[in-house]
Design a protein around this motif. Structure first.
Motif, PDB file in Angstrom:
ATOM      1  N   ASN A   1      -8.535  19.436 -20.431  1.00 27.08           N
ATOM      2  CA  ASN A   1      -7.193  19.509 -19.854  1.00 27.08           C
ATOM      3  C   ASN A   1      -7.307  19.636 -18.337  1.00 27.08           C
ATOM      4  N   THR A   2      -6.208  19.395 -17.646  1.00 27.86           N
ATOM      5  CA  THR A   2      -6.266  19.375 -16.174  1.00 27.86           C
ATOM      6  C   THR A   2      -6.157  20.766 -15.565  1.00 27.86           C
ATOM      7  N   GLU A   3      -5.618  21.728 -16.326  1.00 28.73           N
ATOM      8  CA  GLU A   3      -5.234  23.001 -15.717  1.00 28.73           C
ATOM      9  C   GLU A   3      -6.354  24.033 -15.680  1.00 28.73           C
ATOM     10  N   MET A   4      -6.986  24.244 -16.844  1.00 27.97           N
ATOM     11  CA  MET A   4      -7.845  25.420 -16.997  1.00 27.97           C
ATOM     12  C   MET A   4      -9.210  25.067 -17.555  1.00 27.97           C
ATOM     13  N   PRO A   5     -10.230  25.836 -17.164  1.00 25.16           N
ATOM     14  CA  PRO A   5     -11.513  25.671 -17.835  1.00 25.16           C
ATOM     15  C   PRO A   5     -11.403  26.198 -19.264  1.00 25.16           C
ATOM     16  N   ARG A   6     -12.244  25.713 -20.135  1.00 27.48           N
ATOM     17  CA  ARG A   6     -12.260  26.207 -21.519  1.00 27.48           C
ATOM     18  C   ARG A   6     -13.694  26.578 -21.877  1.00 27.48           C
ATOM     19  N   LEU A   7     -13.828  27.724 -22.526  1.00 24.06           N
ATOM     20  CA  LEU A   7     -15.142  28.198 -22.947  1.00 24.06           C
ATOM     21  C   LEU A   7     -15.136  28.336 -24.467  1.00 24.06           C
ATOM     22  N   SER A   8     -16.193  27.872 -25.123  1.00 23.30           N
ATOM     23  CA  SER A   8     -16.314  28.149 -26.554  1.00 23.30           C
ATOM     24  C   SER A   8     -17.758  28.510 -26.861  1.00 23.30           C
ATOM     25  N   VAL A   9     -17.945  29.299 -27.907  1.00 27.62           N
ATOM     26  CA  VAL A   9     -19.292  29.720 -28.298  1.00 27.62           C
ATOM     27  C   VAL A   9     -19.499  29.291 -29.744  1.00 27.62           C
ATOM     28  N   ALA A  10     -20.370  28.319 -29.946  1.00 20.98           N
ATOM     29  CA  ALA A  10     -20.643  27.821 -31.296  1.00 20.98           C
ATOM     30  C   ALA A  10     -21.978  28.382 -31.769  1.00 20.98           C
ATOM     31  N   SER A  11     -21.976  29.000 -32.951  1.00 17.93           N
ATOM     32  CA  SER A  11     -23.222  29.490 -33.552  1.00 17.93           C
ATOM     33  C   SER A  11     -23.507  28.661 -34.790  1.00 17.93           C
ATOM     34  N   PHE A  12     -24.747  28.243 -34.917  1.00 16.25           N
ATOM     35  CA  PHE A  12     -25.135  27.347 -36.004  1.00 16.25           C
ATOM     36  C   PHE A  12     -26.185  28.008 -36.892  1.00 16.25           C
ATOM     37  N   LEU A  13     -25.928  28.042 -38.189  1.00 16.35           N
ATOM     38  CA  LEU A  13     -26.961  28.456 -39.139  1.00 16.35           C
ATOM     39  C   LEU A  13     -27.578  27.190 -39.726  1.00 16.35           C
ATOM     40  N   CYS A  14     -28.911  27.138 -39.693  1.00 17.65           N
ATOM     41  CA  CYS A  14     -29.621  25.907 -40.072  1.00 17.65           C
ATOM     42  C   CYS A  14     -30.638  26.225 -41.166  1.00 17.65           C
ATOM     43  N   PRO A  15     -30.841  25.289 -42.103  1.00 17.28           N
ATOM     44  CA  PRO A  15     -31.905  25.491 -43.085  1.00 17.28           C
ATOM     45  C   PRO A  15     -33.251  25.598 -42.375  1.00 17.28           C
ATOM     46  N   SER A  16     -34.225  26.217 -43.033  1.00 19.55           N
ATOM     47  CA  SER A  16     -35.572  26.181 -42.459  1.00 19.55           C
ATOM     48  C   SER A  16     -36.041  24.723 -42.471  1.00 19.55           C
ATOM     49  N   ASP A  17     -36.942  24.366 -41.573  1.00 21.40           N
ATOM     50  CA  ASP A  17     -37.376  22.966 -41.439  1.00 21.40           C
ATOM     51  C   ASP A  17     -37.873  22.366 -42.748  1.00 21.40           C
ATOM     52  N   CYS A  18     -38.551  23.214 -43.542  1.00 26.52           N
ATOM     53  CA  CYS A  18     -39.150  22.661 -44.764  1.00 26.52           C
ATOM     54  C   CYS A  18     -38.218  22.767 -45.970  1.00 26.52           C
ATOM     55  N   ALA A  19     -37.007  23.320 -45.776  1.00 24.26           N
ATOM     56  CA  ALA A  19     -36.053  23.428 -46.896  1.00 24.26           C
ATOM     57  C   ALA A  19     -35.727  22.029 -47.416  1.00 24.26           C
ATOM     58  N   ILE A  20     -35.768  21.885 -48.734  1.00 22.03           N
ATOM     59  CA  ILE A  20     -35.443  20.582 -49.327  1.00 22.03           C
ATOM     60  C   ILE A  20     -33.974  20.582 -49.697  1.00 22.03           C
ATOM     61  N   MET A  21     -33.251  19.690 -49.049  1.00 18.84           N
ATOM     62  CA  MET A  21     -31.815  19.608 -49.271  1.00 18.84           C
ATOM     63  C   MET A  21     -31.554  18.586 -50.371  1.00 18.84           C
ATOM     64  N   SER A  22     -30.820  19.007 -51.388  1.00 18.85           N
ATOM     65  CA  SER A  22     -30.434  18.048 -52.421  1.00 18.85           C
ATOM     66  C   SER A  22     -29.188  18.572 -53.116  1.00 18.85           C
ATOM     67  N   PRO A  23     -28.387  17.672 -53.671  1.00 21.42           N
ATOM     68  CA  PRO A  23     -27.182  18.119 -54.366  1.00 21.42           C
ATOM     69  C   PRO A  23     -27.535  19.131 -55.460  1.00 21.42           C
ATOM     70  N   ALA A  24     -26.803  20.246 -55.508  1.00 16.60           N
ATOM     71  CA  ALA A  24     -27.085  21.311 -56.474  1.00 16.60           C
ATOM     72  C   ALA A  24     -26.964  20.763 -57.899  1.00 16.60           C
ATOM     73  N   LYS A  25     -28.026  20.943 -58.674  1.00 20.09           N
ATOM     74  CA  LYS A  25     -28.066  20.354 -60.030  1.00 20.09           C
ATOM     75  C   LYS A  25     -26.864  20.736 -60.887  1.00 20.09           C
ATOM     76  N   PRO A  26     -26.440  22.023 -60.884  1.00 20.10           N
ATOM     77  CA  PRO A  26     -25.300  22.372 -61.756  1.00 20.10           C
ATOM     78  C   PRO A  26     -24.036  21.559 -61.444  1.00 20.10           C
ATOM     79  N   LEU A  27     -23.962  20.971 -60.255  1.00 17.95           N
ATOM     80  CA  LEU A  27     -22.746  20.226 -59.894  1.00 17.95           C
ATOM     81  C   LEU A  27     -22.745  18.816 -60.482  1.00 17.95           C
TER      82      LEU A  27
END
Length: 341
Positions: free
Chosen positions: A274-300
């Protein structure tokens, strides 16, 4: 190099040419409405089954929701915001000590998104920090302002706990054991992006951050309480998410879309200026461990009919993350590269 940052304190009267988007890719701000029925979830509720149901509806419909009574203390939030503002108001010379274009650096101040690859830049400076385990990274963080390390350390610990609580609710809302997601993600990494969007002379021509999805598992966003900037895409239409006092905005990242077999959506979102004001945001991200195997949960899908096959193939988070950072931010959804064919 100093010219790369836009938080110089100098007000531009026109937008420098390297920020101007092609006509087909502009925010068209007049077409954006406020999102009226955006879920606001009170985490202090004692009715667990209703809470789980609200989370399910929010994740399936919007991929985003807001939480209040979330357990992160107001004082710690206020101190985080104040030290972040202090950081961005420091001299250019002081800030540039932390500047880097290298996305693999674990602590860096940078601008735009991926300066080395982009043709058009974004109207944003950001400080990116790796946060977990704290002892591994805290020595790299800014020493100026002097209270920075202490305040950020307190903030990220509380936000991490909040993230874990929400992951349990999301697990339950999918009909899984409450620790299912935590088990799959392994020892979760945690990153933070402190985003600073100075006033922009021509907001119609550029983005603070163009449309993207988040590559991680869960994002916990502290919005600027005074300035609106976050917009999300629902059914092909952009909506503004106005800040709500004392709330965090939570969104599903790509990994939880994969894990939910597409039941929950990692939704396109963007930041406008926007033209008027600065904007600040703080985003925190939770991430799987690098070796975590991501796959659709079997029960689903396992016990369901033939239609319910896993949409995505198995992949490690490290493989995904590498793919995500090698592309442009606004290309097709990165998960499309991991579909079963």
């Amino acid at each position: 190099m100093a010219a790369k940052l836009i938080s110089t304190g100098i007000r531009h009267t026109t937008l420098p040419v390297n920020y101007v988007r092609p006509i087909s890719d502009r925010p068209r701000l007049s077409e954006v409405s406020e999102l009226k029925d955006f879920p606001l979830i009170d985490l202090s509720s004692t009715d667990r089954s209703r809470l789980v149901q609200q989370i399910h509806q929010a994740c399936a419909r919007f991929g985003f929701f807001q939480v209040i009574n979330h357990g992160v203390s107001k004082q710690i939030i206020d101190e985080m915001v104040s030290v972040a503002n202090e950081f961005f108001s420091m001299s250019m010379e002081e800030k540039m000590k932390l500047y880097s274009d290298d996305p693999t650096k674990t602590t860096r101040l940078s601008t735009s998104f991926n300066v080395k690859k982009e043709e058009v830049n974004n109207w944003r400076d950001y400080l990116r920090l790796h946060c977990y385990p704290i002892h591994k990274y805290v020595h790299e963080w800014p020493s100026n302002p002097p209270s920075f390390k202490e305040r950020v350390s307190k903030y990220i610990k509380e936000v991490r706990e909040l993230g874990f609580n929400i992951e349990e609710l999301i697990s339950e809302s999918l009909g899984l054991e409450k620790d299912y997601i935590k088990k799959v993600l392994g020892e979760q990494g945690q990153h933070m992006a402190v985003n600073y969007y100075p006033p922009c002379p021509e907001p119609e021509l550029t983005y603070g951050l163009p449309a993207h999805t988040d590559p991680n598992a869960l994002t916990i966003l502290l919005q600027d309480t005074a300035v609106c900037g976050l917009q999300i895409l629902i059914d092909g239409q952009w909506f503004a998410v106005n800040p709500h006092p004392d709330a965090f905005v939570i969104n599903i990242g790509d990994q939880l879309q994969a894990l939910s077999n597409g039941v929950y959506k990692s939704v396109w979102h963007r930041a406008v200026t926007n033209t008027e004001m600065p904007r600040l945001s703080v985003a925190s991200f939770l991430c799987p461990s690098d070796c975590a195997i991501m796959s659709p949960a079997k029960p689903l899908w396992e016990a369901k009919d033939d239609e319910s096959k896993p949409i995505y193939r198995d992949f490690t988070y490290a493989e995904y993350y590498k793919k995500f950072w090698s592309r442009n931010l606004d290309q097709e959804h990165c998960l499309e590269n991991f579909r079963n064919h």
